[in-house]
Design a protein around this motif. Structure first.
Motif, PDB file in Angstrom:
ATOM      1  N   GLU A   1      41.994  18.993  55.275  1.00  0.00           N
ATOM      2  CA  GLU A   1      42.591  19.785  56.338  1.00  0.00           C
ATOM      3  C   GLU A   1      43.379  20.978  55.779  1.00  0.00           C
ATOM      4  OE1 GLU A   1      42.019  19.128  59.433  1.00  0.00           O
ATOM      5  OE2 GLU A   1      41.216  17.087  59.328  1.00  0.00           O
ATOM      6  N   SER A   2      43.611  21.964  56.641  1.00  0.00           N
ATOM      7  CA  SER A   2      44.441  23.111  56.290  1.00  0.00           C
ATOM      8  C   SER A   2      45.905  22.743  56.503  1.00  0.00           C
ATOM      9  CB  SER A   2      44.084  24.317  57.162  1.00  0.00           C
ATOM     10  OG  SER A   2      45.050  25.337  57.013  1.00  0.00           O
TER      11      SER A   2
ATOM     12  N   GLU B   1      48.333  24.593  58.999  1.00  0.00           N
ATOM     13  CA  GLU B   1      48.124  24.291  60.418  1.00  0.00           C
ATOM     14  C   GLU B   1      49.113  23.254  60.935  1.00  0.00           C
ATOM     15  OE1 GLU B   1      44.317  22.749  62.781  1.00  0.00           O
ATOM     16  OE2 GLU B   1      43.816  24.197  61.213  1.00  0.00           O
ATOM     17  N   TYR B   2      49.593  22.386  60.032  1.00  0.00           N
ATOM     18  CA  TYR B   2      50.458  21.283  60.439  1.00  0.00           C
ATOM     19  C   TYR B   2      51.904  21.438  59.992  1.00  0.00           C
ATOM     20  CZ  TYR B   2      46.166  18.995  61.859  1.00  0.00           C
ATOM     21  OH  TYR B   2      44.975  18.698  62.491  1.00  0.00           O
TER      22      TYR B   2
ATOM     23  N   TYR C   1      49.583  15.589  63.299  1.00  0.00           N
ATOM     24  CA  TYR C   1      48.371  15.210  62.563  1.00  0.00           C
ATOM     25  C   TYR C   1      47.973  13.765  62.852  1.00  0.00           C
ATOM     26  CZ  TYR C   1      45.415  14.219  58.450  1.00  0.00           C
ATOM     27  OH  TYR C   1      44.389  13.844  57.619  1.00  0.00           O
TER      28      TYR C   1
ATOM     29  N   LYS D   1      55.989  26.731  62.133  1.00  0.00           N
ATOM     30  CA  LYS D   1      55.907  28.186  61.938  1.00  0.00           C
ATOM     31  C   LYS D   1      57.294  28.759  61.717  1.00  0.00           C
ATOM     32  CE  LYS D   1      51.456  28.160  62.605  1.00  0.00           C
ATOM     33  NZ  LYS D   1      51.272  26.695  62.445  1.00  0.00           N
TER      34      LYS D   1
END
Length: 233
Positions: A225-226, A229-230, A38, A233
Motif C-alpha cells: 500500500e501507499s 494515503e494512510y 487501514y 494530512k
C-alpha cells in the motif's frame, strides 16, 4: 487466495526525540486515528523476537490501563492501534545483526581518510536530505520520511557507500551486507506472519523502507500500500 496487504510506515525513533511525546501527544493521536482507517488485522514492529515475552507483557498491561507508554513508537503508536482492534498481540519482526564489523562510523572514517572526494559526495546527499526534512511537527516528519523522493535520496547515500574502500578492502560493501541481512530477515519475518487476506501495518525506522518495499514487492506475494494515503494530512 487473497494476497495479504502490507502498509509500511516509516517513523522516527521517539527515544531519540522525547520532545515529541512530551509536547505533541495530539499529533501522535492523529497518526493512530489515521492508521485505523487501514483496518489492520496485524501489526508488526521493529523489535526482535528475543523480547517477545516482554512485549506481550507490556501490551497486556497497556490494554489493562496499567502501562504508562514510554518514549517508544511501539508503545505510543502500535499498542493503541492494536488495542483499538482488540488484537491479541503485536508482532516483533526485527533481526539482531552484528553491525560492527565494520561499523558505519568506520565506513565514514575510511572515506574521510582515503577517499575525501567521495566523502564530500556522501555529505552532499546527506545535506540535501536535511533540506528536504520537515520536523516542524511529528506528522510533517512522517510525511517527509515516507515520501518517495526522500526514500530515493536516502538510497543514494547507501549506494555511494558501496564505493568506500578498494578491491582489497570492501569496507562499504561489508557494512551494507550486514544492513541487507537485517532487512532481508525482517522481510522474511513479515512473510512468515502473513496469512491470506491479512492487512498488516509494519512500523519501522524510515531508513528500512526502500529495501523492505523492494524485498516484499519482489516476492509477488503481497499488495504493498501507499503509506502517505494512510497518514494524516
Amino acid at each position: 487466495m487473497q494476497k495479504p496487504s502490507i502498509l509500511l510506515i516509516g517513523t522516527v525513533h521517539l527515544a531519540m526525540d522525547p520532545d515529541i511525546v512530551n509536547h505533541q501527544k495530539d499529533q501522535i493521536k492523529k497518526v493512530v486515528d489515521s492508521l485505523q482507517t487501514y483496518e489492520p488485522t496485524k501489526i508488526a514492529v521493529e523489535k526482535p523476537f528475543l523480547i517477545e515475552e516482554e512485549l506481550d507483557r507490556k501490551y497486556n498491561e497497556f490494554k489493562d490501563g496499567k502501562l504508562l507508554p514510554s518514549y517508544d513508537e511501539v508503545e505510543q503508536i502500535a499498542f493503541p492501534l492494536a488495542a483499538h482492534f482488540e488484537h491479541q498481540n503485536v508482532y516483533p519482526v526485527d533481526e539482531v545483526v552484528d553491525m560492527s564489523n565494520p561499523s558505519l562510523n568506520q565506513v565514514f572514517q575510511w572515506a574521510k581518510e582515503h577517499q575525501p572526494e567521495l566523502f564530500q559526495e556522501i555529505a552532499g546527499v546527506q545535506t540535501q536530505l536535511k533540506r528536504i526534512e520537515d520536523h516542524s511537527t511529528f506528522i510533517k516528519s512522517l510525511q517527509t520520511i515516507n515520501d518517495a523522493s526522500y526514500i530515493e535520496e536516502m538510497q543514494r547515500v547507501y549506494m555511494k557507500l558501496t564505493r568506500v574502500g578498494d578491491r582489497q578492502h570492501q569496507v562499504g560493501v561489508k557494512w551494507l551486507k550486514q544492513w541487507h541481512e537485517r532487512d532481508l530477515a525482517i522481510a522474511a519475518n513479515i512473510s512468515r506472519m502473513a496469512g491470506p487476506g491479512d492487512r498488516i501495518v509494519v512500523l519501522v525506522g524510515g531508513d528500512h523502507l526502500h529495501l523492505l518495499r523492494r524485498f516484499l514487492n519482489d516476492s509477488g506475494d503481497f499488495n504493498i500500500e501507499s503509506q502517505l494515503e494512510y497518514l494524516p494530512k
